[in-house]
Motif scaffolding. Sequence first.
Motif, PDB file in Angstrom:
ATOM      1  N   ARG A  66      -3.548   1.879  -7.407  1.00  0.00           N
ATOM      2  CA  ARG A  66      -2.977   2.129  -8.739  1.00  0.00           C
ATOM      3  C   ARG A  66      -1.546   1.601  -8.822  1.00  0.00           C
ATOM      4  NH1 ARG A  66      -4.264   8.190 -10.606  1.00  0.00           N
ATOM      5  NH2 ARG A  66      -3.019   8.648  -8.748  1.00  0.00           N
ATOM      6  N   ALA A  67      -0.757   1.873  -7.795  1.00  0.00           N
ATOM      7  CA  ALA A  67       0.634   1.402  -7.823  1.00  0.00           C
ATOM      8  C   ALA A  67       0.678  -0.131  -7.819  1.00  0.00           C
ATOM      9  CB  ALA A  67       1.399   1.969  -6.630  1.00  0.00           C
ATOM     10  N   ASN A  68      -0.214  -0.763  -7.063  1.00  0.00           N
ATOM     11  CA  ASN A  68      -0.201  -2.234  -6.993  1.00  0.00           C
ATOM     12  C   ASN A  68      -0.501  -2.856  -8.352  1.00  0.00           C
ATOM     13  OD1 ASN A  68       0.260  -1.958  -4.287  1.00  0.00           O
ATOM     14  ND2 ASN A  68      -1.770  -2.658  -3.624  1.00  0.00           N
ATOM     15  N   VAL A  69      -1.553  -2.359  -9.004  1.00  0.00           N
ATOM     16  CA  VAL A  69      -1.948  -2.952 -10.290  1.00  0.00           C
ATOM     17  C   VAL A  69      -0.902  -2.615 -11.360  1.00  0.00           C
ATOM     18  CG1 VAL A  69      -3.743  -2.979 -12.075  1.00  0.00           C
ATOM     19  CG2 VAL A  69      -4.396  -2.945  -9.651  1.00  0.00           C
ATOM     20  N   TRP A  70      -0.402  -1.398 -11.314  1.00  0.00           N
ATOM     21  CA  TRP A  70       0.607  -0.977 -12.293  1.00  0.00           C
ATOM     22  C   TRP A  70       1.890  -1.809 -12.154  1.00  0.00           C
ATOM     23  CZ3 TRP A  70      -0.115   2.618 -16.154  1.00  0.00           C
ATOM     24  CH2 TRP A  70       1.020   3.003 -16.867  1.00  0.00           C
ATOM     25  N   ALA A  71       2.312  -2.018 -10.912  1.00  0.00           N
ATOM     26  CA  ALA A  71       3.553  -2.767 -10.679  1.00  0.00           C
ATOM     27  C   ALA A  71       3.421  -4.190 -11.236  1.00  0.00           C
ATOM     28  CB  ALA A  71       3.864  -2.822  -9.188  1.00  0.00           C
ATOM     29  N   LEU A  72       2.288  -4.811 -11.033  1.00  0.00           N
ATOM     30  CA  LEU A  72       2.106  -6.176 -11.552  1.00  0.00           C
ATOM     31  C   LEU A  72       2.051  -6.163 -13.074  1.00  0.00           C
ATOM     32  CD1 LEU A  72      -0.340  -7.596  -8.871  1.00  0.00           C
ATOM     33  CD2 LEU A  72       2.030  -8.319  -9.286  1.00  0.00           C
ATOM     34  N   TYR A  73       1.398  -5.149 -13.641  1.00  0.00           N
ATOM     35  CA  TYR A  73       1.355  -5.010 -15.106  1.00  0.00           C
ATOM     36  C   TYR A  73       2.788  -4.905 -15.653  1.00  0.00           C
ATOM     37  CZ  TYR A  73      -0.052  -3.366 -19.709  1.00  0.00           C
ATOM     38  OH  TYR A  73      -0.232  -3.242 -21.061  1.00  0.00           O
ATOM     39  N   GLN A  74       3.600  -4.085 -14.988  1.00  0.00           N
ATOM     40  CA  GLN A  74       5.006  -3.932 -15.404  1.00  0.00           C
ATOM     41  C   GLN A  74       5.750  -5.256 -15.342  1.00  0.00           C
ATOM     42  OE1 GLN A  74       5.959  -0.510 -12.737  1.00  0.00           O
ATOM     43  NE2 GLN A  74       7.539  -0.163 -14.253  1.00  0.00           N
ATOM     44  N   THR A 108     -17.355   2.643  -2.083  1.00  0.00           N
ATOM     45  CA  THR A 108     -16.169   3.342  -1.582  1.00  0.00           C
ATOM     46  C   THR A 108     -16.183   4.793  -2.076  1.00  0.00           C
ATOM     47  OG1 THR A 108     -14.737   2.772  -3.470  1.00  0.00           O
ATOM     48  CG2 THR A 108     -14.826   1.202  -1.651  1.00  0.00           C
ATOM     49  N   TRP A 109     -15.372   5.603  -1.479  1.00  0.00           N
ATOM     50  CA  TRP A 109     -15.277   7.000  -1.917  1.00  0.00           C
ATOM     51  C   TRP A 109     -13.847   7.503  -1.685  1.00  0.00           C
ATOM     52  CZ3 TRP A 109     -13.841   9.686   2.400  1.00  0.00           C
ATOM     53  CH2 TRP A 109     -14.212   9.127   3.640  1.00  0.00           C
ATOM     54  N   GLY A 110     -13.473   8.479  -2.508  1.00  0.00           N
ATOM     55  CA  GLY A 110     -12.202   9.172  -2.286  1.00  0.00           C
ATOM     56  C   GLY A 110     -10.967   8.357  -2.632  1.00  0.00           C
ATOM     57  N   ARG A 111     -11.130   7.220  -3.284  1.00  0.00           N
ATOM     58  CA  ARG A 111      -9.952   6.421  -3.656  1.00  0.00           C
ATOM     59  C   ARG A 111      -9.547   6.780  -5.086  1.00  0.00           C
ATOM     60  NH1 ARG A 111     -11.288   0.341  -1.123  1.00  0.00           N
ATOM     61  NH2 ARG A 111     -11.974   1.112   0.899  1.00  0.00           N
ATOM     62  N   GLU A 112      -8.258   6.791  -5.356  1.00  0.00           N
ATOM     63  CA  GLU A 112      -7.787   7.042  -6.726  1.00  0.00           C
ATOM     64  C   GLU A 112      -8.196   5.836  -7.561  1.00  0.00           C
ATOM     65  OE1 GLU A 112      -6.570   9.710  -7.794  1.00  0.00           O
ATOM     66  OE2 GLU A 112      -5.686  10.747  -6.067  1.00  0.00           O
ATOM     67  N   SER A 113      -9.116   6.053  -8.508  1.00  0.00           N
ATOM     68  CA  SER A 113      -9.714   4.871  -9.131  1.00  0.00           C
ATOM     69  C   SER A 113      -9.640   4.876 -10.656  1.00  0.00           C
ATOM     70  CB  SER A 113     -11.167   4.741  -8.685  1.00  0.00           C
ATOM     71  OG  SER A 113     -11.850   5.913  -9.003  1.00  0.00           O
ATOM     72  N   THR A 114      -8.681   5.641 -11.187  1.00  0.00           N
ATOM     73  CA  THR A 114      -8.464   5.573 -12.640  1.00  0.00           C
ATOM     74  C   THR A 114      -7.010   5.903 -12.961  1.00  0.00           C
ATOM     75  OG1 THR A 114      -9.134   6.444 -14.804  1.00  0.00           O
ATOM     76  CG2 THR A 114      -9.208   7.992 -12.959  1.00  0.00           C
ATOM     77  N   PHE A 115      -6.535   5.292 -14.039  1.00  0.00           N
ATOM     78  CA  PHE A 115      -5.227   5.680 -14.579  1.00  0.00           C
ATOM     79  C   PHE A 115      -5.398   6.842 -15.553  1.00  0.00           C
ATOM     80  CE2 PHE A 115      -4.368   1.114 -13.610  1.00  0.00           C
ATOM     81  CZ  PHE A 115      -3.337   1.306 -12.701  1.00  0.00           C
ATOM     82  N   GLY A 116      -6.642   7.227 -15.807  1.00  0.00           N
ATOM     83  CA  GLY A 116      -6.914   8.298 -16.766  1.00  0.00           C
ATOM     84  C   GLY A 116      -6.616   9.660 -16.169  1.00  0.00           C
ATOM     85  N   GLY A 117      -6.883  10.669 -16.984  1.00  0.00           N
ATOM     86  CA  GLY A 117      -6.572  12.040 -16.587  1.00  0.00           C
ATOM     87  C   GLY A 117      -5.225  12.422 -17.151  1.00  0.00           C
ATOM     88  N   GLY A 118      -4.960  13.721 -17.200  1.00  0.00           N
ATOM     89  CA  GLY A 118      -3.685  14.210 -17.733  1.00  0.00           C
ATOM     90  C   GLY A 118      -3.491  13.743 -19.165  1.00  0.00           C
ATOM     91  N   GLU A 119      -2.260  13.315 -19.449  1.00  0.00           N
ATOM     92  CA  GLU A 119      -1.923  12.927 -20.831  1.00  0.00           C
ATOM     93  C   GLU A 119      -2.756  11.749 -21.351  1.00  0.00           C
ATOM     94  OE1 GLU A 119       2.217  12.025 -21.060  1.00  0.00           O
ATOM     95  OE2 GLU A 119       2.737  14.106 -20.536  1.00  0.00           O
TER      96      GLU A 119
END
Length: 250
Positions: A66-74, A108-119
């Motif tokens: 998530r951090a990798n994809v987000w950082a490039l998006y930024q 795969t399993w147990g990997r954080e795989s969405t930006f969704g959730g919360g707000e």
Amino acid sequence: MSKLGLIVGSGLIALDIDVAARAQTHTPYGPPSSPVLSVVIAGHRIPCIARHGEAHAIAPHEVNYRANVWALYQHGVRRLVGVNVVGTIAADFRPGELAVPEQLIDYTWGRESTFGGGERGVLHAEFAEPFSAELAAELVAAGGTLGIAMRRGVYGVTQGPRLETVAEIDRLERDGCTMVGMTAMPEAVLARELGIDYAVLALGVNHAAGRGPRGESVHAQIESHLKEGMTRVARILETLVQDAASRAAL
Ligand code: HPA
């Protein structure tokens, strides 16, 4: 203009590209695997993350996708090529060859795989076609320009970091997988959630378990294919960047 970016995995060191700058980047998901590197390809600076870190110390299941994809998006990236190494499953896909997969199956399993959730609420990304057909076609075309054949096929994404058993590869083959790697997911779906066009350029570096001649160690196969294979990957990326620049699409 949709900016091109890269996430490069195990081949990064062999890829041997110049890094013109490093930007430490913070994300709501923690630190990415590396700073956002400005790598120089065909004279252009392309934002790039080293998936396993610049020292190659982060295992596939520990990567902060998530951090990798987000950082490039930024950093403005809207078209993203993931460079991966894979084990080859299909009999006609030999180590040393390159592939641009058309489909994937996620084991795969147990990997954080969405930006969704919360707000952001629950996100149900449309994912029937996990890769951007346009960007994949550009990669295949770059291969065509250079006379480098590109396999297509189905990428089975396993958890790692261990390699698979023969029975597991038999199962992946029955499922339709023609190659196996550990990192296209959740990278692909996270890119999709942010509206980034994503495609994979994969280098076959070994026969998957139980495939190919008996007795050849996987590590010896990887050793013999990685360096030379990555020089072809570098040429393809150069052609891709030149083509994009000529269309003012960088
Ligand atoms: N299996 C999973 N991932 C891989 C392999 C493999 O054989 N080779 C390179 N990445």
